[in-house]
Structure formats: C-alpha cells, structure tokens
Design an enzyme around this catalytic site. Sequence first.
Site, PDB file in Angstrom:
ATOM      1  CD  GLN A 102      49.360  65.554   0.222  1.00 43.38           C
ATOM      2  OE1 GLN A 102      50.219  65.740   1.071  1.00 43.38           O
ATOM      3  NE2 GLN A 102      48.111  65.285   0.540  1.00 43.38           N
ATOM      4  CG  HIS A 120      54.506  65.453  -3.188  1.00 42.13           C
ATOM      5  ND1 HIS A 120      53.899  64.968  -2.057  1.00 42.13           N
ATOM      6  CD2 HIS A 120      54.715  66.774  -2.951  1.00 42.13           C
ATOM      7  CE1 HIS A 120      53.750  65.950  -1.168  1.00 42.13           C
ATOM      8  NE2 HIS A 120      54.226  67.047  -1.693  1.00 42.13           N
ATOM      9  CB  CYS A 128      69.808  61.308 -17.815  1.00 43.53           C
ATOM     10  SG  CYS A 128      71.573  61.616 -17.594  1.00 43.53           S
ATOM     11  CB  THR A 189      45.926  63.679   2.697  1.00 49.87           C
ATOM     12  OG1 THR A 189      47.055  64.439   3.156  1.00 49.87           O
ATOM     13  CG2 THR A 189      44.719  64.576   2.616  1.00 49.87           C
ATOM     14  CG  ASN A 212      42.119  60.895   6.406  1.00 42.75           C
ATOM     15  OD1 ASN A 212      42.537  60.676   5.266  1.00 42.75           O
ATOM     16  ND2 ASN A 212      42.889  60.839   7.462  1.00 42.75           N
TER      17      ASN A 212
HETATM   18  P1  NAD Z   1      49.978  59.871   5.021  1.00 43.88           P
HETATM   19  O1  NAD Z   1      50.526  58.499   4.999  1.00 43.88           O
HETATM   20  O2  NAD Z   1      50.669  60.872   5.859  1.00 43.88           O
HETATM   21  O3  NAD Z   1      48.473  59.814   5.527  1.00 43.88           O
HETATM   22  C1  NAD Z   1      47.526  58.968   4.939  1.00 43.88           C
HETATM   23  C2  NAD Z   1      46.189  59.265   5.592  1.00 43.88           C
HETATM   24  O4  NAD Z   1      45.210  58.538   4.870  1.00 43.88           O
HETATM   25  C3  NAD Z   1      46.107  58.840   7.055  1.00 43.88           C
HETATM   26  O5  NAD Z   1      45.544  59.894   7.797  1.00 43.88           O
HETATM   27  C4  NAD Z   1      45.175  57.604   7.025  1.00 43.88           C
HETATM   28  O6  NAD Z   1      44.342  57.545   8.162  1.00 43.88           O
HETATM   29  C5  NAD Z   1      44.364  57.866   5.788  1.00 43.88           C
HETATM   30  N1  NAD Z   1      43.913  56.659   5.083  1.00 43.88           N
HETATM   31  C6  NAD Z   1      44.603  55.530   4.825  1.00 43.88           C
HETATM   32  N2  NAD Z   1      43.869  54.682   4.072  1.00 43.88           N
HETATM   33  C7  NAD Z   1      42.677  55.319   3.869  1.00 43.88           C
HETATM   34  C8  NAD Z   1      41.494  54.972   3.171  1.00 43.88           C
HETATM   35  N3  NAD Z   1      41.362  53.804   2.530  1.00 43.88           N
HETATM   36  N4  NAD Z   1      40.472  55.868   3.157  1.00 43.88           N
HETATM   37  C9  NAD Z   1      40.569  57.058   3.817  1.00 43.88           C
HETATM   38  N5  NAD Z   1      41.672  57.436   4.500  1.00 43.88           N
HETATM   39  C10 NAD Z   1      42.718  56.581   4.508  1.00 43.88           C
HETATM   40  O7  NAD Z   1      49.831  60.354   3.514  1.00 43.88           O
HETATM   41  P2  NAD Z   1      49.931  61.812   2.874  1.00 43.88           P
HETATM   42  O8  NAD Z   1      49.182  62.781   3.680  1.00 43.88           O
HETATM   43  O9  NAD Z   1      49.601  61.663   1.439  1.00 43.88           O
HETATM   44  O10 NAD Z   1      51.476  62.199   3.004  1.00 43.88           O
HETATM   45  C11 NAD Z   1      52.461  61.255   2.680  1.00 43.88           C
HETATM   46  C12 NAD Z   1      53.421  61.642   1.572  1.00 43.88           C
HETATM   47  O11 NAD Z   1      53.934  60.418   1.061  1.00 43.88           O
HETATM   48  C13 NAD Z   1      52.820  62.313   0.412  1.00 43.88           C
HETATM   49  O12 NAD Z   1      53.655  63.354   0.087  1.00 43.88           O
HETATM   50  C14 NAD Z   1      52.854  61.311  -0.748  1.00 43.88           C
HETATM   51  O13 NAD Z   1      53.510  61.887  -1.854  1.00 43.88           O
HETATM   52  C15 NAD Z   1      53.760  60.220  -0.317  1.00 43.88           C
HETATM   53  N6  NAD Z   1      53.250  58.849  -0.540  1.00 43.88           N
HETATM   54  C16 NAD Z   1      52.637  58.541  -1.714  1.00 43.88           C
HETATM   55  C17 NAD Z   1      52.132  57.274  -1.936  1.00 43.88           C
HETATM   56  C18 NAD Z   1      51.448  56.977  -3.251  1.00 43.88           C
HETATM   57  O14 NAD Z   1      51.769  57.586  -4.257  1.00 43.88           O
HETATM   58  N7  NAD Z   1      50.487  56.059  -3.280  1.00 43.88           N
HETATM   59  C19 NAD Z   1      52.243  56.296  -0.962  1.00 43.88           C
HETATM   60  C20 NAD Z   1      52.904  56.621   0.244  1.00 43.88           C
HETATM   61  C21 NAD Z   1      53.386  57.916   0.437  1.00 43.88           C
END
Ligand code: NAD
Length: 240
Positions: A102, A120, A128, A189, A212
Amino acid sequence: MNEMETLKQWIEESKRIVFFGGAGVSTESGIPDFRSVDGLYNQKYAYPPETIISHSFYKRNPEEFYRFYKDRMIYQDAEPNAAHKALAKLEEEGKLCSVITQNIDGLHQMAGSKKVLELHGSIHRNYCEKCRKFYSLDYVVQSKGVPKCECGGTVKPDVVLYEEGLDTDTINQAVYELKHADMLIVGGTSLVVYPAAGMIDYYKGNKMVLINLAPTSRDNMADLVIKGKIGEVFEEILGK
Ligand code: NAD
C-alpha cells in the site's frame, strides 16, 4: 517452538511466499505512517490527512494539497531498511513471488525487489493531467507550489487518492498472487484502508503471519501473530 522459529521454518518450507504490507514497513526508514502515535493522523493540520489527500480536495485546493504532500508524503533521503532488504533477498532466492504494498515510497524497488504491486501508486511517477507527459519526483519536488506541465496542465502524482479507484490490472495481479501463495506474510499495516485490506482474504492457505506493532482486526484469522518492529523481526531471522 517460539514465534521466530516458526516463522523461520515456514519461510524455509515455502516456495510461493507473498508479502502484503503498508506504511509500518517504512517507519524504520524514517517515513511516518498514518496511525501510530507519532503518525500523521496524530499531528495537527488545518484539515485531517484523509481530507487533504482526497480527490475532491486535490481538485478544489491543489496548492494546499501540494503543500502537505511535498512536506509530509515525500522523503527523498529515505533508504530501504532490513525488512525491504530481506524481502528482496527472499525473491532473489526464488522463495518469494511478489510484494503487494500500500506504500507509495518506492523503497521495495530500491532494495532490489522486482515484482512489486503498488496498490496505491508511487510518488516516483507523475503525469500531466492534460497531455499525459510523465514527470520525475525531482520535478515535482523542485517545482514551486503546484507543478505545471510545459503544456499548461497540472502535474498529478500517480498516487491513488481517497475517493479514487485502484488500478484494475494491479488488483487482478494481486488477487492471482494471493490465491496462489503457499505462505502470506502481512506486515506494517493497520488493515483499515479498504479495498486494499480486504485483499488478504484471497489467501486460502494455513501459513498467514501477521507482523505488526499494534493489534489489528485480523489478528484472530492469522496462523501466527508477531508483535514487533518488522525490520527487527526480519533482521533476526534472515540477517541484514
Ligand atoms: P497505517 O498508518 O494505517 O498503519 C501502520 C501500521 O503499522 C500500524 O498498525 C502500526 O502499528 C504498524 N507499524 C508501524 N511501524 C511498524 C514497524 N516498524 N513494524 C511493524 N509494524 C509497524 O498504514 P497502512 O495500513 O499502510 O494505511 C495507510 C495508508 O497510507 C496506505 O494506504 C498507504 O498508502 C499510505 N501511506 C504510505 C506511506 C509510505 O508510502 N511509506 C506512509 C504513510 C501512509
């Protein structure tokens, strides 16, 4: 056998591993996730992040969208961590078939992963809206305010904003990979962003591992739950 030994043994036994991950995979690379205590949802902005990075907000207020996006979603100095590297290594060894992510940061590819399904999109692709010409991330970062194409159109990141649909071809490939996996590792996630989170239901095997920090609503359907930092977990079982 403890959790780490079980994970290690399942990886050894498996030939078609699929990894499904989210923002938590990149926090150890210094990119904040959305829902941890220090994540973007717990920082104060004029609007909640899901409002700013929605399609309607982008259309209505591109200046504010880009101010937030450039400031909070792009981390050009971020490097792959032990989790990204371990997954690339597993693919090279012929054990892992694909990474379904994601994330939009491109760190899996930077670590060497070849088959990466980006549900995503990616900050590294920009186009563009008028003439479809492609632009690099550097172009977007270096532009002042809203990046514009030479034709006058607005340059949009190839990132799926809230209210936008996912790419059908990417979904189909991800479903195929999940259906044919003999092991599924889900990590970093919160599993609350749909439709992406619901895709793990296509996995029908009995080796689903959830790594997680915070509990998720799917912990009870996993065959193994490891609470910890995903980079550290992979480093412990596979080395750097
Ligand atoms: P989220 O922020 O909803 O959840 C992140 C999860 O990861 C949490 O449950 C947290 O406890 C866990 N976590 C954090 N650090 C961790 C680690 N080091 N080891 C294990 N677990 C860890 O993220 P999501 O579920 O991916 O949904 C958020 C949306 O935001 C996604 O659609 C994504 O595209 C986007 N997003 C992407 C980025 C990126 O590309 N790096 C950053 C922020 C958000």
